[in-house]
Write a protein that holds these residues in place. Structure first.
Motif, short mmCIF file in Angstrom:
data_model
loop_
_atom_site.label_atom_id
_atom_site.label_comp_id
_atom_site.label_asym_id
_atom_site.label_seq_id
_atom_site.Cartn_x
_atom_site.Cartn_y
_atom_site.Cartn_z
N ASP A 15 16.48 -44.76 54.89
CA ASP A 15 16.64 -44.43 53.47
C ASP A 15 15.56 -45.12 52.64
O ASP A 15 14.93 -44.51 51.78
N LEU A 16 15.37 -46.40 52.90
CA LEU A 16 14.40 -47.16 52.11
C LEU A 16 12.97 -46.67 52.35
O LEU A 16 12.17 -46.57 51.43
N LEU A 17 12.68 -46.33 53.60
CA LEU A 17 11.34 -45.80 53.91
C LEU A 17 11.13 -44.49 53.18
O LEU A 17 10.05 -44.20 52.68
N GLU A 18 12.19 -43.69 53.13
CA GLU A 18 12.07 -42.40 52.48
C GLU A 18 11.89 -42.59 50.97
O GLU A 18 11.09 -41.90 50.33
N LEU A 77 16.62 -57.79 60.92
CA LEU A 77 15.53 -56.87 61.24
C LEU A 77 14.36 -57.20 60.33
O LEU A 77 14.42 -57.00 59.12
N GLU A 78 13.34 -57.73 60.94
CA GLU A 78 12.13 -58.16 60.22
C GLU A 78 11.60 -57.04 59.32
O GLU A 78 11.30 -57.22 58.15
N MET A 79 11.55 -55.87 59.94
CA MET A 79 11.04 -54.69 59.27
C MET A 79 11.80 -54.37 57.98
O MET A 79 11.22 -53.98 56.97
N LEU A 80 13.13 -54.55 58.05
CA LEU A 80 13.96 -54.29 56.88
C LEU A 80 13.60 -55.29 55.77
O LEU A 80 13.51 -54.92 54.60
N ALA A 81 13.36 -56.51 56.16
CA ALA A 81 12.96 -57.54 55.19
C ALA A 81 11.63 -57.16 54.53
O ALA A 81 11.46 -57.31 53.32
N GLU A 82 10.71 -56.65 55.35
CA GLU A 82 9.40 -56.24 54.80
C GLU A 82 9.54 -55.11 53.79
O GLU A 82 8.98 -55.16 52.70
N VAL A 83 10.31 -54.10 54.18
CA VAL A 83 10.45 -52.94 53.30
C VAL A 83 11.17 -53.33 52.01
O VAL A 83 10.80 -52.87 50.93
N THR A 84 12.18 -54.19 52.13
CA THR A 84 12.92 -54.55 50.91
C THR A 84 12.12 -55.44 49.97
O THR A 84 12.50 -55.64 48.83
N ALA A 85 11.01 -55.95 50.46
CA ALA A 85 10.12 -56.67 49.55
C ALA A 85 9.46 -55.70 48.57
O ALA A 85 9.09 -56.06 47.45
N GLU A 86 9.35 -54.44 49.00
CA GLU A 86 8.72 -53.42 48.15
C GLU A 86 9.73 -52.55 47.44
O GLU A 86 9.54 -52.14 46.30
N VAL A 87 10.81 -52.21 48.19
CA VAL A 87 11.82 -51.29 47.64
C VAL A 87 13.13 -52.05 47.54
O VAL A 87 13.63 -52.55 48.54
N PRO A 88 13.72 -52.15 46.35
CA PRO A 88 14.98 -52.90 46.24
C PRO A 88 16.05 -52.33 47.17
O PRO A 88 16.24 -51.11 47.23
N ARG A 89 16.71 -53.22 47.86
CA ARG A 89 17.64 -52.80 48.89
C ARG A 89 18.84 -52.02 48.33
O ARG A 89 19.38 -51.13 49.00
#
Ligand code: DGT
Ligand code: CA
Ligand code: CA
Length: 589
Positions: A15-18, A77-89
């Motif tokens: 969802d966040l990637l999208e 999940l490291e990746m989730l942490a990275e993405v949430t730095a850009e997109v609010p969770r």
């Protein structure tokens, strides 16, 4: 970490990637992995422990494999942490609202700076949402309703999810010494479609040390997020998934009484207690006790008075002159009186099911061919199935035009030759249009063996208009079954406003059957309405609405819901033999 949590985490990431606008192929890879993980019958934890190669699973490549291992070992999940730095969770929560996909969530975020349901509600009320391109007043209203729905559901878990989350805990507890019985009580045991918390009862016939060891095992379970309390006989934890679980440790003499008490429902317990009082007895979680002459039952201490029952539930019921009542019936809907009159209903079981009357194929939005669905139904021992793809108005699901419906009949004919031992009915899930007319012309409907009708659009109509719309479809002389009658999606969308009583009465009058959609996220009709449908003598189709072969397994959760509505094999349309069903389908000629 349980499979469902892994799937949730990967889905959140997708969802966040999208929302972020990542490469669609990458997003699809995550969604495929979510589907695979969600459908596994064994815990990934065990598969990894046993050295299995996860990349052999469909949709699991090297990246997914390493994500899964990371989640299993670290819970993060490291990746989730990275993405949430850009997109609010929190934005992932918005995508759960009806009418808000990742693309709309992105727009809401980028243009309005909104990231939470609360902020979105304010933005809708200010008119800022409907002013956005691609939204409009209708879609803003829909979002508002959906935010309200989301609030109502907070804190309740789908039975299906709870079941998965519990599996590991039950296995873990099972290994405790001196544990003789371990059962889930509460709403879960009553088969409710959602549960607030889990009530576990353990019979431990050891000493204090054994009970302590069991309690330690419970609070020490790896998935426990926090321990709310931990006493000698009662513990309470919250799992990492948010699911609260209570454990009570009991001895032999009161196990049955506690099982009865904590199975509930509360309303059932109250009725049973009144009945006991009339017999000079007091029923509590500790047992059934004789109330001494001149004593007020409410003033008695726990365990005071002569114990007349408590070891088993049968004993508890027998003490008040009743046979054992199945937990699914314990909702105070007349079960105590029925038990007294020896008139408890026969409840439907899966071995009585002769076919499935609602499923999709690759002709619309299903994932399997007609032949594959037919074989899968035959493997389940069915006598018949109906292929019921969507009609044209449901464009998102590639609904069938009249031409394609007719083409499909040719393929059904071919599959009838090709797949032996099961009968295929030509069906269609025909859309009920806004004005109550049907999405296919009568000459096409006449060529079908079975006509299902459903609402898929305009769910925001007033209660009057929605009811009229569905009543018009029920009056149509070629209609057989009204499917998923209220449109609810558990934890996602409340039923649309509609007068269910009027719908059921009209169905009775016009010889139309109603569906219990067995998809565990729908379970539509609600048990109360099933109870009413049965009272009115309506045939009830318990059908899976399968969109792939594995979905045919939804029959079991559907039947659990049916039993909660007192539904027996005599009430279920698809418990009829093919001949009987055919007679019913010919009922108007
Ligand atoms: P849930 O957890 O909200 O899905 O629903 P339940 O039915 O599992 O309710 P829960 O967990 O609060 O309590 C489990 C059972 O314990 C409940 O079904 C009946 C019994 N119980 C709890 N509180 C009371 C009470 O105040 N009076 C009576 N008679 N029974 C109660
Ligand atoms: Ca409960
Ligand atoms: Ca509880």
């Amino acid at each position: 970490m349980e499979n469902i949590e892994i799937a949730d985490r990967l889905n959140e990431l997708a969802d966040l990637l999208e929302i972020k606008g990542s490469n669609p192929f990458r997003i699809r890879a995550y969604r495929n992995a979510v589907r695979t993980v969600g459908g596994l019958t064994r815990p990934l934890l065990h598969m990894v422990r046993d050295g299995e190669d996860l990349t052999e699973l469909p949709g699991i490549g090297k990246d997914m494999d390493s994500h899964i291992r990371e989640l299993l070992t670290t819970g993060e999940l490291e990746m989730l942490a990275e993405v949430t730095a850009e997109v609010p969770r929190e934005l992932a929560v918005l995508t759960r609202l009806d009418g808000v996909g990742p693309k709309k969530a992105r727009k809401i975020w980028k243009e309005l700076g909104v990231t939470t349901p609360d902020e979105l509600e304010v933005a809708v009320e200010d008119g800022r949402v409907e002013a956005l391109e691609g939204f409009g007043a209708k879609s803003a209203a829909k979002i508002l309703r959906s935010i309200e729905d989301l609030r109502k559901q907070q804190g309740r878990f789908l039975r299906l999810d709870a079941r998965q989350l519990l599996r590991g805990l039950l296995e873990h507890l099972d290994e405790a010494p001196k544990l003789e019985r371990l059962e889930v009580a509460g709403s879960y045991r009553r088969g409710k479609e959602t549960v607030g918390d889990i009530d576990l009862l353990a019979l431990c016939d050891g000493g204090e040390d054994d009970r302590q060891a069991l309690m330690d095992r419970f609070t020490g379970y790896a998935e426990v997020d926090r321990v709310e309390m931990s006493g000698a006989t009662r513990g309470s934890v919250v799992l990492r998934s948010g699911l609260p679980v209570d454990l009570r440790i009991l001895g032999r003499s009161d196990y049955g009484a506690a099982l009865h008490y904590f199975t509930g429902s509360k309303e059932h317990n109250v009725e049973l207690r009144k009945r006991a009082q009339r017999r000079g007895l007091k029923v509590s979680e500790y047992g059934v006790f004789r109330v001494p002459e001149g004593t007020d039952a409410d003033q008695m201490e726990p365990g005071e008075g002569e114990r007349v029952a408590g070891e088993t539930e049968e004993e508890v019921f027998a003490a008040v002159d009743l046979p054992w009542i199945p937990p699914v019936l314990r909702e105070n809907r007349g079960e105590i009186q029925a038990a007294e009159e020896d008139a408890l209903p026969e409840l439907v079981t899966v071995d009585r099911i002769r076919g499935d009357l609602h499923m999709h194929s690759t002709w619309s939005d299903g994932k399997a061919s007609i032949a594959e669905m037919a074989r899968a139904c035959r493997d389940r021992g069915y006598e018949y199935l109906a292929i019921t793809d969507h009609s044209q108005d449901v464009t998102v699901a590639n609904g069938l035009t009249p031409e394609r419906v007719r083409e499909q009949w040719n393929e059904i004919e071919r599959v009838r030759d090709e797949v032996d031992g099961i009968h295929l009915l030509r069906g269609c899930e025909v859309d009920i249009l806004k004005d109550g007319s049907l999405d296919l012309p009568d000459d096409v409907l006449e060529g079908l063996d079975i006509v299902l009708v459903a609402v898929h659009s305009h769910m925001g109509l007033s209660r009057e208009a929605q009811t009229e719309r569905v009543l018009a479809a029920i009056r149509h002389p070629l209609v057989d079954i009204l499917v998923h009658p209220t449109g609810r999606l558990l934890n996602r969308r409340e039923p649309y406003p509609i007068d269910v009583e009027a719908i059921l009465e009209a169905a009775g009058e016009h010889g139309v059957a109603v569906e219990l959609n067995a998809n565990p996220r729908r379970l539509d009709l609600h048990d109360r309405h099933l109870f009413r449908a049965r009272e009115l003598g309506l045939p009830i189709s318990v059908a899976t609405d399968a969109h792939r072969e594995s979905h045919l397994d939804f029959m079991e959760p559907g039947l659990e819901q049916a039993r909660r509505g007192w539904v027996g094999p005599g009430d279920v349309l698809n418990c009829r033999s093919l001949d009987e069903l055919t007679d019913w389908l010919d009922r108007r000629s």
